[in-house]
Design a protein around this motif. Structure first.
Motif, short mmCIF file in Angstrom:
data_model
loop_
_atom_site.label_atom_id
_atom_site.label_comp_id
_atom_site.label_asym_id
_atom_site.label_seq_id
_atom_site.Cartn_x
_atom_site.Cartn_y
_atom_site.Cartn_z
N MET A 1 0.83 -1.11 -0.03
CA MET A 1 0.07 -0.04 -0.04
C MET A 1 0.94 1.24 -0.21
O MET A 1 1.75 1.38 0.72
N SER A 2 0.83 2.09 -0.88
CA SER A 2 1.65 3.41 -0.97
C SER A 2 0.96 4.40 0.10
O SER A 2 -0.22 4.20 0.40
N SER A 3 1.95 4.97 0.60
CA SER A 3 1.64 6.06 1.50
C SER A 3 1.44 7.48 0.97
O SER A 3 2.10 8.09 -0.08
N ALA A 4 0.59 8.40 1.32
CA ALA A 4 0.41 9.57 0.70
C ALA A 4 1.65 10.31 0.85
O ALA A 4 2.38 10.44 2.01
N PRO A 5 2.21 11.09 -0.22
CA PRO A 5 3.44 11.77 -0.10
C PRO A 5 3.17 13.07 0.59
O PRO A 5 1.86 13.71 0.74
N PRO A 6 4.25 13.78 1.47
CA PRO A 6 3.86 15.05 1.83
C PRO A 6 3.70 16.38 0.72
O PRO A 6 4.16 16.01 -0.29
N VAL A 153 -0.23 0.20 -17.68
CA VAL A 153 0.70 0.52 -16.75
C VAL A 153 1.82 -0.41 -16.70
O VAL A 153 1.44 -1.58 -16.23
N TYR A 154 3.29 -0.43 -16.73
CA TYR A 154 4.19 -1.13 -16.78
C TYR A 154 5.07 -0.73 -15.64
O TYR A 154 5.87 0.39 -15.75
N LEU A 155 5.41 -1.39 -14.51
CA LEU A 155 6.17 -0.91 -13.60
C LEU A 155 7.57 -1.66 -13.53
O LEU A 155 7.39 -2.99 -13.45
N HIS A 156 8.47 -1.07 -13.82
CA HIS A 156 9.87 -1.61 -14.20
C HIS A 156 10.36 -2.18 -13.05
O HIS A 156 11.59 -2.74 -13.22
N GLY A 157 10.51 -1.14 -12.00
CA GLY A 157 11.15 -1.58 -10.78
C GLY A 157 12.65 -1.11 -10.97
O GLY A 157 13.47 -1.80 -9.97
N GLY A 158 12.99 -0.33 -11.82
CA GLY A 158 14.47 0.09 -11.64
C GLY A 158 14.74 1.40 -11.87
O GLY A 158 13.87 2.38 -11.90
N PHE A 213 -7.63 6.24 -5.49
CA PHE A 213 -8.24 5.21 -6.58
C PHE A 213 -7.23 4.10 -6.69
O PHE A 213 -6.24 3.75 -6.04
N ASP A 214 -7.98 2.93 -7.28
CA ASP A 214 -7.45 1.59 -7.58
C ASP A 214 -6.61 1.65 -9.03
O ASP A 214 -7.56 2.32 -10.07
N ILE A 215 -5.67 1.09 -9.25
CA ILE A 215 -5.30 1.04 -10.57
C ILE A 215 -4.63 -0.40 -10.84
O ILE A 215 -4.06 -1.11 -10.12
N VAL A 216 -4.99 -1.13 -11.93
CA VAL A 216 -4.19 -2.23 -12.45
C VAL A 216 -2.91 -1.83 -13.21
O VAL A 216 -2.72 -0.98 -13.95
N HIS A 296 -1.28 -7.05 -11.24
CA HIS A 296 -1.77 -6.62 -10.00
C HIS A 296 -2.74 -5.40 -10.05
O HIS A 296 -2.78 -4.67 -10.96
N THR A 297 -3.35 -5.47 -8.84
CA THR A 297 -4.26 -4.20 -8.75
C THR A 297 -3.75 -3.40 -7.34
O THR A 297 -3.29 -3.97 -6.35
N PHE A 298 -3.53 -2.15 -7.43
CA PHE A 298 -2.84 -1.26 -6.30
C PHE A 298 -3.71 -0.06 -5.97
O PHE A 298 -4.52 0.48 -6.99
N SER A 299 -3.78 0.15 -4.58
CA SER A 299 -4.57 1.22 -4.16
C SER A 299 -3.93 2.26 -4.05
O SER A 299 -2.74 2.47 -3.32
#
Length: 309
Positions: A1-6, A153-158, A213-216, A296-299
Motif C-alpha cells: 500500500m502506498s503512503s500519501a506523499p508530503p 501501466v508497466y512498473l519496471h522496478g528500476g 483510486f485503484d489501478i491495474v 496486480h491491482t494497487f490502491s
C-alpha cells in the motif's frame, strides 16, 4: 500500500525527452518540432523543456551508437570518466544528467516524460518505476481516463532509464510502429498522451487535489527467448496465436513459438502471465522474444494539492 506523499511545491521544471532511441521517430520528430516551436509544451503554470536525448543516433536513424542510452543512467556510468573517444551514450547520459539532474539531487528537474515507440502491439504503455511513486501513478490514472486507446501501466522496478534523472518521471511507449518509420496515428496518440500529462501537472500546480483510486498495473516476471540453435541462430518465430497479443493472458499450454519445421512450442509456466514487447525488433539482440508480466491491482492514496513554492 502506498503512503500519501508530503505536500510539495508546484512542479516548475518539466522536460520532454525524445530520441532516446534514435530510430523511434515519433519522439524524435515531435521533440524536433517543439525545439522549433515550443508553444505546444506551454501551460499556464510552466513550460516544458524539449530535449533530443540521442542526437547522433537520431541523425543516423539507429537505436544507439555504442550502447543503449536508456540503460545508461546508472551510478557507475554517471560518475565514470568519459574520455572524448569513449562510448557516445556514456557522454550523452552524463550530459543529460548535468542538464536535467544531477540524479538524486535537489536541483534535478521535477518531472521527465520520455517518449518511445515499440514495434509490438502494445497501444499506449505507461512506464513507471513503482506503485510507490504516487505522483506518477496519479499521472497514469489521469492518462487512462483521457486516452483514446488502451493505456496500460508497466512498473519496471528500476532506476536506469532517462526518466530516473529527474525527481519524478514517466515513459510513454506507443506502438505498433516500425523503427525508422513515422505513422500519423501512433504519433498523434503520443502527442495526445503527452498533452494530457502536461495538463495534469498544470491542474496540480493550480491547486487541484486528486482522490485515492485503484489501478491495474503489470510487473516483470522474467523474459522468454526465441528457440535458437547452439550458435544463436533462430530456429523459429513467435506463434501466430501469440503474435500481437500483448497484455492478454498467456496460460500454461498455450502455443508461443513455431519452429521452421512446423513443430509448435508451448508455454510451460505454472501460472497465467501477460506477455508484452512480443516480437519487439530491438529485443532480438537482447535475447528476448517477449517479457512475462504479472497483473496486480494497487490502491493509490490521494494526491493533495501542492503547498506554497
Amino acid at each position: 500500500m502506498s503512503s500519501a506523499p508530503p505536500r510539495g511545491p508546484p512542479l516548475s521544471r518539466v522536460a520532454v525527452t525524445g530520441g532516446t532511441h534514435g530510430n523511434e521517430l515519433s519522439g524524435v520528430c515531435l521533440v524536433k518540432h517543439w525545439l522549433r516551436d515550443p508553444s505546444g509544451l506551454q501551460r499556464r503554470t510552466f513550460a516544458a523543456t524539449p530535449v533530443l536525448a540521442n542526437p547522433e543516433a537520431a541523425e543516423r536513424c539507429v537505436r544507439y551508437i555504442n550502447q543503449d542510452l536508456n540503460r545508461s543512467f546508472t551510478a557507475a556510468v554517471l560518475t565514470s570518466e568519459a574520455p572524448p573517444d569513449g562510448p557516445y551514450e556514456v557522454r550523452r547520459a552524463q550530459a543529460i544528467d548535468q542538464l536535467l539532474g544531477p540524479k538524486g539531487s535537489a536541483r534535478a528537474f521535477d518531472f521527465i516524460f520520455d517518449l518511445h515507440n515499440t514495434t509490438s502491439n502494445m497501444a499506449a504503455c505507461l512506464i513507471a518505476s513503482s506503485e510507490e511513486n504516487v505522483f506518477a501513478m496519479h499521472v497514469c490514472g489521469y492518462l487512462q481516463k483521457h486516452s483514446r486507446v488502451p493505456c496500460r501501466v508497466y512498473l519496471h522496478g528500476g532506476d536506469i532509464f532517462v526518466s530516473s534523472v529527474s525527481k519524478n518521471g514517466l515513459g510513454l511507449e506507443v506502438g505498433p510502429q516500425p523503427h525508422g518509420v513515422l505513422r500519423a496515428d501512433i504519433t498523434s496518440q503520443m502527442r495526445s498522451l503527452l498533452a494530457h500529462g502536461l495538463d495534469f501537472i498544470d491542474l496540480f500546480n493550480q491547486g487541484t487535489s486528486f482522490p485515492a483510486f485503484d489501478i491495474v498495473a503489470y510487473k516483470t516476471a522474467g523474459s522468454v527467448d526465441f528457440p535458437r540453435a547452439p550458435g544463436g541462430e533462430l530456429l523459429g518465430f513467435v506463434h501466430p496465436k501469440l503474435q500481437d497479443k500483448d497484455f492478454l493472458p498467456l496460460k500454461p499450454g498455450d502455443p508461443i513459438f513455431q519452429l521452421f519445421s512446423g513443430e509448435e512450442i508451448f508455454y510451460e509456466g505454472d501460472a497465467t502471465v501477460y506477455p508484452i514487447f512480443i516480437n519487439e525488433a530491438a529485443y532480438y539482440e537482447k535475447g528476448t522474444a517477449f517479457i512475462k508480466m504479472e497483473k496486480h491491482t494497487f490502491s493509490i492514496p490521494a494526491l493533495e494539492a501542492p503547498g506554497p513554492s
